[in-house]
Design a protein around this motif. Structure first.
Motif, PDB file in Angstrom:
ATOM      1  N   THR A 107      27.507 -53.034 -11.442  1.00 42.74           N
ATOM      2  CA  THR A 107      26.247 -53.647 -11.002  1.00 42.74           C
ATOM      3  C   THR A 107      26.379 -55.167 -10.921  1.00 42.74           C
ATOM      4  O   THR A 107      25.850 -55.803  -9.998  1.00 42.74           O
ATOM      5  CB  THR A 107      25.116 -53.276 -11.984  1.00 42.74           C
ATOM      6  OG1 THR A 107      25.041 -51.855 -12.085  1.00 42.74           O
ATOM      7  CG2 THR A 107      23.776 -53.815 -11.507  1.00 42.74           C
ATOM      8  N   LYS A 110      28.032 -56.089  -7.792  1.00 41.08           N
ATOM      9  CA  LYS A 110      27.117 -55.999  -6.644  1.00 41.08           C
ATOM     10  C   LYS A 110      26.311 -57.285  -6.493  1.00 41.08           C
ATOM     11  O   LYS A 110      26.082 -57.762  -5.380  1.00 41.08           O
ATOM     12  CB  LYS A 110      26.175 -54.811  -6.825  1.00 41.08           C
ATOM     13  CG  LYS A 110      26.819 -53.464  -6.539  1.00 41.08           C
ATOM     14  CD  LYS A 110      25.824 -52.332  -6.749  1.00 41.08           C
ATOM     15  CE  LYS A 110      26.493 -50.972  -6.515  1.00 41.08           C
ATOM     16  NZ  LYS A 110      25.553 -49.852  -6.797  1.00 41.08           N
ATOM     17  N   ALA A 111      25.895 -57.852  -7.636  1.00 35.13           N
ATOM     18  CA  ALA A 111      25.131 -59.106  -7.600  1.00 35.13           C
ATOM     19  C   ALA A 111      26.004 -60.246  -7.064  1.00 35.13           C
ATOM     20  O   ALA A 111      25.538 -61.098  -6.302  1.00 35.13           O
ATOM     21  CB  ALA A 111      24.627 -59.439  -9.004  1.00 35.13           C
ATOM     22  N   LYS A 114      26.263 -59.890  -3.403  1.00 37.10           N
ATOM     23  CA  LYS A 114      25.021 -60.335  -2.785  1.00 37.10           C
ATOM     24  C   LYS A 114      25.076 -61.843  -2.533  1.00 37.10           C
ATOM     25  O   LYS A 114      24.656 -62.333  -1.476  1.00 37.10           O
ATOM     26  CB  LYS A 114      23.854 -59.996  -3.721  1.00 37.10           C
ATOM     27  CG  LYS A 114      22.484 -60.446  -3.234  1.00 37.10           C
ATOM     28  CD  LYS A 114      22.027 -59.675  -2.013  1.00 37.10           C
ATOM     29  CE  LYS A 114      20.632 -60.077  -1.604  1.00 37.10           C
ATOM     30  NZ  LYS A 114      20.211 -59.455  -0.332  1.00 37.10           N
ATOM     31  N   LEU A 145      21.643 -66.720  -8.843  1.00 36.63           N
ATOM     32  CA  LEU A 145      22.919 -66.001  -8.962  1.00 36.63           C
ATOM     33  C   LEU A 145      24.067 -66.951  -9.269  1.00 36.63           C
ATOM     34  O   LEU A 145      24.945 -66.649 -10.084  1.00 36.63           O
ATOM     35  CB  LEU A 145      23.205 -65.231  -7.666  1.00 36.63           C
ATOM     36  CG  LEU A 145      22.306 -64.027  -7.369  1.00 36.63           C
ATOM     37  CD1 LEU A 145      22.556 -63.514  -5.963  1.00 36.63           C
ATOM     38  CD2 LEU A 145      22.521 -62.920  -8.388  1.00 36.63           C
TER      39      LEU A 145
END
Length: 303
Positions: A107, A110-111, A114, A145
């Motif tokens: 996960t 995935k960030a 992004k 992020l």
């Protein structure tokens, strides 16, 4: 081989100062030298030995090609850890520890992706097609992020080890690493439990001088390991090239020998050829000396 640690340098950096005696963890007793003015004093000889042991292990991990993740979210350690981790070209976390950073690594990746996709949007012009409000939201997301995960954007797999400053504060990171059997290197003060980490460095984890001394030593050990890895790669490459040159040379040599032997006339082994050769030799057989004299005498008499 990690550099030798000087006890005097550790003393000057204040590595020996522990916490108040009433806040101590009894498991740190083997690393405590004495008590002074209600404060525990850490045994610097043990600190030096543990630092050297940790440095050698870090160098081996770096030489194997694995990443070491630095973790320090306390104010006085942030800048120091970020600077030293960048020097060693290693990932680091200096903001809030993202829950599941290790145990839910998919996960987290995935960030990070992004964040990369937002960068691509800005490059290919898609970002400019959005409304003003949407652009503002995307920019805020990108900044968030970057703040939390920017330092680990290059980490494509789980780290080979963790280097932690203050294991009491970073207890979530410690628990996640323990679940995944990732070795932990840590600065452990007198108020912490050394049994939670594999490589204990008993030291003051509050003073910036002490943190800088220990973390810079760890970073130097990692840099040394990386340089060994590079040297090993260069040596292997040189050996491979030398082997290829030798093989190429060896492949050419037999051909040269064959070319030379083709120029030499080899007697035929065929039966008919042998017979013809024998008859030719008999026809051109030389006469002996007496026959030559007799022929000469007879020719004189005829004249």
């Amino acid at each position: 081989m990690a550099n030798k640690v000087e006890v005097k340098e550790l003393l000057d950096a204040g590595v020996h100062f522990g916490h108040l005696t009433r806040r101590w963890n009894p498991n740190m007793a083997p690393y405590i030298y004495m008590e002074r003015n209600g404060i525990h004093i850490i045994n610097l000889y043990k600190s030096a030995a543990k630092m050297q042991e940790a440095g050698e292990a870090l160098a081996k991990i770096a030489a194997s090609g694995r990443k070491i993740l630095f973790v320090a979210t306390k104010k006085q350690a942030k800048e120091i850890v970020a600077e030293q981790a960048e020097k060693a070209n290693m990932p680091y976390i200096t903001e809030r520890w993202p829950g599941g950073m290790l145990t839910n690594f998919v996960t987290i990746r995935k960030a990070v992706k992004k964040m990369a996709s937002i960068d691509r949007m800005k490059k290919d012009g898609t970002f400019n097609t959005l409304s003003k409000k949407e652009r503002l939201q995307v920019d805020r997301l990108r900044a968030k992020l970057e703040k939390n995960l920017g330092s680990i954007s290059e980490m494509s797999r789980l780290p080979g080890a963790l280097f932690v400053v203050d294991i009491t504060r970073e207890h979530i990171a410690i628990k996640e690493a323990q679940k995944l059997n990732i070795p932990i290197f840590a600065m452990v003060d007198t108020n912490s439990d050394p049994r939670e980490v594999e490589y204990v460095i008993p030291s003051n984890d509050d003073a910036s001088k002490s943190i800088n001394k220990v973390v810079s030593y760890a970073a130097d050990a990692i840099v040394e390991g990386l340089s060994e890895r590079k040297a090993s790669k260069d040596t292997k490459k040189a050996e491979k090239e030398e082997k290829e040159v030798k093989e190429e040379k060896a492949a050419k040599e037999p051909k040269a020998k064959v070319a030379k032997t083709e120029d030499v006339e080899v007697p035929s082994k065929d039966a008919e050829d042998k017979k013809a050769m024998k008859e030719a030799q008999e026809e051109v057989k030389l006469e002996d000396k007496q026959e030559t004299l007799d022929k000469a005498k007879s020719s004189n008499e005829e004249e």
